[in-house]
Design a protein around this motif. Structure first.
Motif, short mmCIF file in Angstrom:
data_model
loop_
_atom_site.label_atom_id
_atom_site.label_comp_id
_atom_site.label_asym_id
_atom_site.label_seq_id
_atom_site.Cartn_x
_atom_site.Cartn_y
_atom_site.Cartn_z
N PRO A 63 38.57 -13.92 5.40
CA PRO A 63 39.39 -14.86 5.42
C PRO A 63 40.67 -14.70 4.35
O PRO A 63 41.89 -15.18 4.51
CB PRO A 63 39.06 -16.28 5.70
CG PRO A 63 37.83 -15.90 4.86
CD PRO A 63 37.44 -14.48 5.15
N PRO A 97 35.09 -25.22 6.98
CA PRO A 97 34.06 -24.77 6.40
C PRO A 97 32.74 -25.53 6.03
O PRO A 97 32.75 -26.70 6.08
CB PRO A 97 34.68 -24.61 4.77
CG PRO A 97 36.23 -25.03 5.04
CD PRO A 97 36.21 -25.71 6.33
N ALA A 111 38.10 -14.90 10.66
CA ALA A 111 37.08 -15.78 9.75
C ALA A 111 36.15 -14.91 8.97
O ALA A 111 35.65 -15.56 7.93
CB ALA A 111 36.38 -16.66 10.60
N TYR A 171 30.81 -19.80 14.51
CA TYR A 171 32.06 -19.95 13.84
C TYR A 171 32.37 -21.39 13.79
O TYR A 171 32.44 -21.97 14.93
CB TYR A 171 33.14 -19.06 14.21
CG TYR A 171 33.20 -17.77 13.91
CD1 TYR A 171 33.43 -17.06 12.72
CD2 TYR A 171 32.39 -16.99 14.95
CE1 TYR A 171 32.93 -15.72 12.37
CE2 TYR A 171 31.95 -15.81 14.54
CZ TYR A 171 32.70 -15.20 13.47
OH TYR A 171 32.29 -13.49 13.29
N HIS A 201 35.81 -20.62 10.81
CA HIS A 201 34.89 -20.32 9.65
C HIS A 201 33.65 -19.89 10.07
O HIS A 201 33.06 -20.32 10.81
CB HIS A 201 34.93 -21.39 8.58
CG HIS A 201 36.18 -22.20 8.23
ND1 HIS A 201 36.70 -21.62 6.89
CD2 HIS A 201 37.11 -22.83 8.67
CE1 HIS A 201 37.90 -22.35 6.89
NE2 HIS A 201 37.99 -23.22 7.80
#
Length: 386
Positions: A64, A314, A61, A310, A193
């Protein structure tokens, strides 16, 4: 998590809860205070653990897409992680091959990068490490057999994690993770993400930071006014995966699970700590991951602690506040309760308060961790079984 694994964990919890017991190791361990205070041991750890073992440098992540660049480190050695046009993640020393200037500032993240330019003399490198241009270098004589490409570090990527090893190799991420990868894949770690990373220096040994995450025994007392209302101190569930392990803190909501096994789901009722030896915790927390990378700092009595969060999607204007709030709460609990206690313990041990500390039979995660340290370091007098 696979359904069979979830059911086994719930059944195991119920068994221990019914017995008013918890997961136990074969016996306690008496651990020498020098584990936390010895400069000699720290130097050995730096050499054998942080230079000669594969270390998690980041998550998938963090880099990416093609054009992603991350400046990171292993125990202070500056590194760059890039993803070039071929899609492969590579790890380089963050230093121009001309005079050693860093190409990217520490902790910097970039997306959409096409190349890397040295700020000192503008040498230009591709994301796969090849030198593209040496400006105004008519009188710069090449060294025979030297390409001047960036110094690459052995690395590999699998199951959402990128490993690198400063000395030796090659690195095989699949082999390194073993069965731990099954859980990480079940949560789709590779598709998460990055939201934010915070770095701090804590006044305790790097292993003591890890210790606090590998047992839930302290929750009822140290966290009596905060998270103890949410978590059981026992039972806790532990599983060893070679040098790694899984330690699970159980949420009290698990007691509301009914008898219909078709409705059983385990993760909503647990905080799951995946410890990746020697220094990384990948923590599944309800709907997101928290990652801790812990390194020694200047002395045995301080540590560099990096904490990242994370998200499954997004982050955007609607969700970013939620994720930052989660990180704020995490940092508040650890920063006001766990780490101040670690500091007090460290100060006492350095002043000779105890020759040794006891890791209890009800702390199997701690015992496993320190046994793996001892195994990796070889014949170091760090502890004896009682």
């Amino acid at each position: 998590m696979q359904v069979a694994v979830q059911h086994e964990l719930i059944e195991r919890y119920r068994k221990f809860a019914g017995e008013k017991s918890t997961q136990l190791s074969d016996g306690p361990l008496m651990l020498s205070a020098s584990e936390y205070t010895s400069p000699e041991q720290l130097e050995l750890e730096r050499e054998l653990l942080f230079r000669r073992q594969p270390i998690v440098v980041c998550l998938t992540a963090d880099v990416p897409d093609v054009g992603s660049v991350l400046a990171t480190h292993i125990d202070g050695v500056p590194l760059l992680v890039t993803r070039a046009k071929d899609g492969r993640a590579r790890v380089f020393v963050n230093a121009c091959r001309h005079r050693g200037a860093p190409l990217v500032e520490p902790d910097c993240r970039r997306s959409g990068a096409r190349n890397l330019s040295c700020p000192f003399h503008a040498w230009l490198y591709s994301l796969d490490g090849e030198v593209i241009r040496k400006p105004i270098a008519k009188d710069f004589f090449d060294v025979p057999g030297e390409s001047f490409g960036l110094k690459e570090v052995s690395s590999d990527e699998a199951h959402g994690l990128i490993f690198a090893q400063l000395e030796g190799g090659p690195v095989d991420a699949d082999s390194r993770l073993g069965r731990l990868s099954e859980d990480l894949d079940s949560f789709g770690l590779a598709g998460f993400h990055h939201v934010e990373t915070r770095k701090a220096i804590q006044n305790c040994n790097w292993k003591m930071v890890i210790d606090t995450f590998l047992e839930a025994y302290h929750v009822f007392s140290l966290h009596s006014t905060t998270i103890s209302r949410l978590y059981h101190s026992h039972p806790q569930l532990f599983d060893a995966y070679n040098e790694h392990c899984r330690l699970i803190g159980i949420r009290k909501t698990i007691d509301d699970i009914g008898e219909d096994r078709s409705t059983w789901q385990f993760p909503p009722h647990a905080t799951i700590h995946y410890f990746v030896f020697p220094n990384t915790l990948v923590v599944h927390q309800l709907d997101h991951f928290e990652v801790w990378r812990i390194f020694p700092h200047e002395t045995p009595g301080n540590a560099v602690v990096e904490t990242s969060i994370y998200a499954p999607e997004p982050p955007n204007d609607d969700t970013i506040k939620k994720w930052i709030l989660n990180l704020d709460i995490l940092m508040q609990v650890t920063g006001q309760e766990d780490f101040p206690m670690c500091k007090k313990i460290q100060e006492g041990l350095e002043r000779g308060s105890l020759d040794a500390v006891v890791l209890g039979q009800n702390e199997p995660g701690l015992i496993h961790f320190h046994e793996q340290i001892a195994k990796a370091l070889g014949p170091v007098d760090s502890g004896v079984n009682l």
